[in-house]
Write a protein that holds these residues in place. Sequence first.
Motif, PDB file in Angstrom:
ATOM      1  N   TYR A  13      -3.230   5.489  13.257  1.00  0.00           N
ATOM      2  CA  TYR A  13      -2.132   6.023  12.442  1.00  0.00           C
ATOM      3  C   TYR A  13      -0.914   6.511  13.198  1.00  0.00           C
ATOM      4  O   TYR A  13       0.088   6.850  12.580  1.00  0.00           O
ATOM      5  CB  TYR A  13      -2.652   7.160  11.561  1.00  0.00           C
ATOM      6  N   ASN A  52     -10.052  11.257   2.819  1.00  0.00           N
ATOM      7  CA  ASN A  52      -8.886  10.412   3.052  1.00  0.00           C
ATOM      8  C   ASN A  52      -8.050  11.007   4.183  1.00  0.00           C
ATOM      9  O   ASN A  52      -7.103  11.736   3.950  1.00  0.00           O
ATOM     10  CB  ASN A  52      -8.055  10.269   1.776  1.00  0.00           C
ATOM     11  N   ARG A  54      -6.050   9.559   6.255  1.00  0.00           N
ATOM     12  CA  ARG A  54      -4.687   9.045   6.318  1.00  0.00           C
ATOM     13  C   ARG A  54      -3.752   9.872   5.452  1.00  0.00           C
ATOM     14  O   ARG A  54      -2.685  10.287   5.901  1.00  0.00           O
ATOM     15  CB  ARG A  54      -4.684   7.597   5.864  1.00  0.00           C
ATOM     16  N   ALA A  55      -4.127  10.106   4.212  1.00  0.00           N
ATOM     17  CA  ALA A  55      -3.300  10.917   3.315  1.00  0.00           C
ATOM     18  C   ALA A  55      -3.169  12.338   3.847  1.00  0.00           C
ATOM     19  O   ALA A  55      -2.094  12.942   3.765  1.00  0.00           O
ATOM     20  CB  ALA A  55      -3.895  10.919   1.901  1.00  0.00           C
ATOM     21  N   TYR A  58      -0.584  12.327   6.639  1.00  0.00           N
ATOM     22  CA  TYR A  58       0.771  12.232   6.085  1.00  0.00           C
ATOM     23  C   TYR A  58       1.208  13.576   5.497  1.00  0.00           C
ATOM     24  O   TYR A  58       2.345  13.990   5.658  1.00  0.00           O
ATOM     25  CB  TYR A  58       0.850  11.146   5.002  1.00  0.00           C
ATOM     26  N   MET A 123       6.388   5.369   2.400  1.00  0.00           N
ATOM     27  CA  MET A 123       4.931   5.440   2.484  1.00  0.00           C
ATOM     28  C   MET A 123       4.287   4.154   1.991  1.00  0.00           C
ATOM     29  O   MET A 123       3.315   3.670   2.562  1.00  0.00           O
ATOM     30  CB  MET A 123       4.403   6.626   1.676  1.00  0.00           C
ATOM     31  N   GLN A 124       4.855   3.591   0.913  1.00  0.00           N
ATOM     32  CA  GLN A 124       4.264   2.405   0.306  1.00  0.00           C
ATOM     33  C   GLN A 124       4.465   1.164   1.183  1.00  0.00           C
ATOM     34  O   GLN A 124       3.518   0.420   1.425  1.00  0.00           O
ATOM     35  CB  GLN A 124       4.874   2.179  -1.074  1.00  0.00           C
ATOM     36  N   MET A 129       0.533   2.680   2.254  1.00  0.00           N
ATOM     37  CA  MET A 129      -0.316   3.588   1.478  1.00  0.00           C
ATOM     38  C   MET A 129      -0.374   3.152   0.018  1.00  0.00           C
ATOM     39  O   MET A 129       0.578   2.575  -0.508  1.00  0.00           O
ATOM     40  CB  MET A 129       0.222   5.018   1.568  1.00  0.00           C
ATOM     41  N   SER A 130      -1.483   3.458  -0.635  1.00  0.00           N
ATOM     42  CA  SER A 130      -1.639   3.146  -2.053  1.00  0.00           C
ATOM     43  C   SER A 130      -0.909   4.197  -2.878  1.00  0.00           C
ATOM     44  O   SER A 130      -0.565   5.280  -2.393  1.00  0.00           O
ATOM     45  CB  SER A 130      -3.121   3.143  -2.426  1.00  0.00           C
ATOM     46  N   GLU A 133      -2.822   7.429  -2.844  1.00  0.00           N
ATOM     47  CA  GLU A 133      -2.643   8.202  -1.613  1.00  0.00           C
ATOM     48  C   GLU A 133      -1.289   8.911  -1.602  1.00  0.00           C
ATOM     49  O   GLU A 133      -1.189  10.081  -1.233  1.00  0.00           O
ATOM     50  CB  GLU A 133      -2.748   7.293  -0.386  1.00  0.00           C
TER      51      GLU A 133
END
Length: 166
Positions: A13, A52, A54-55, A58, A123-124, A129-130, A133
Amino acid sequence: MDNELFMKLYGAYQKELYLYLYSLCRNRHQAEDLLHETFLKALLALPDGHTNMRAWLYMVARNLFYNQQKKRSKEILSKEQNVVPEDCEKGDLLENILAEESRRMLYRALQNLDLKKREIIQMQYFGGMSQKEIAAVLHITPENVRVLAYRAKKELKKDLEELKGE
């Protein structure tokens, strides 16, 4: 957190978090400092078994940026200039110039978006990221993310068309 997990997180990341932080602060050194602070917090405070990561990273990075901005009396708005190497051939040089101009136009169009829409797009598309997220990071619903992303893309398309016409 064990060292192996930390190194996996960092490897997975660090690039995308750096790009996200750079897009927020527009300063290479500040983005690097925030990135290191983010991973330091992960090393010291990431709960075991977090679902999660990753989230969570962020969210930590975003919070660090905004906390830093609150402490500053004025914002730092610097932008580094990219230099084309002298040893480029003419065809490469033209391609580099066109690619750089496209990046600048996209950058200008992104800066015209309001902050929340800009963050969602970054982010997307740049963070991969979904919507779920992103919703967790921004504390909004996934449906709100979907609507704001749609509106942001419409605004970007309009702005890019205008910039190309200039």
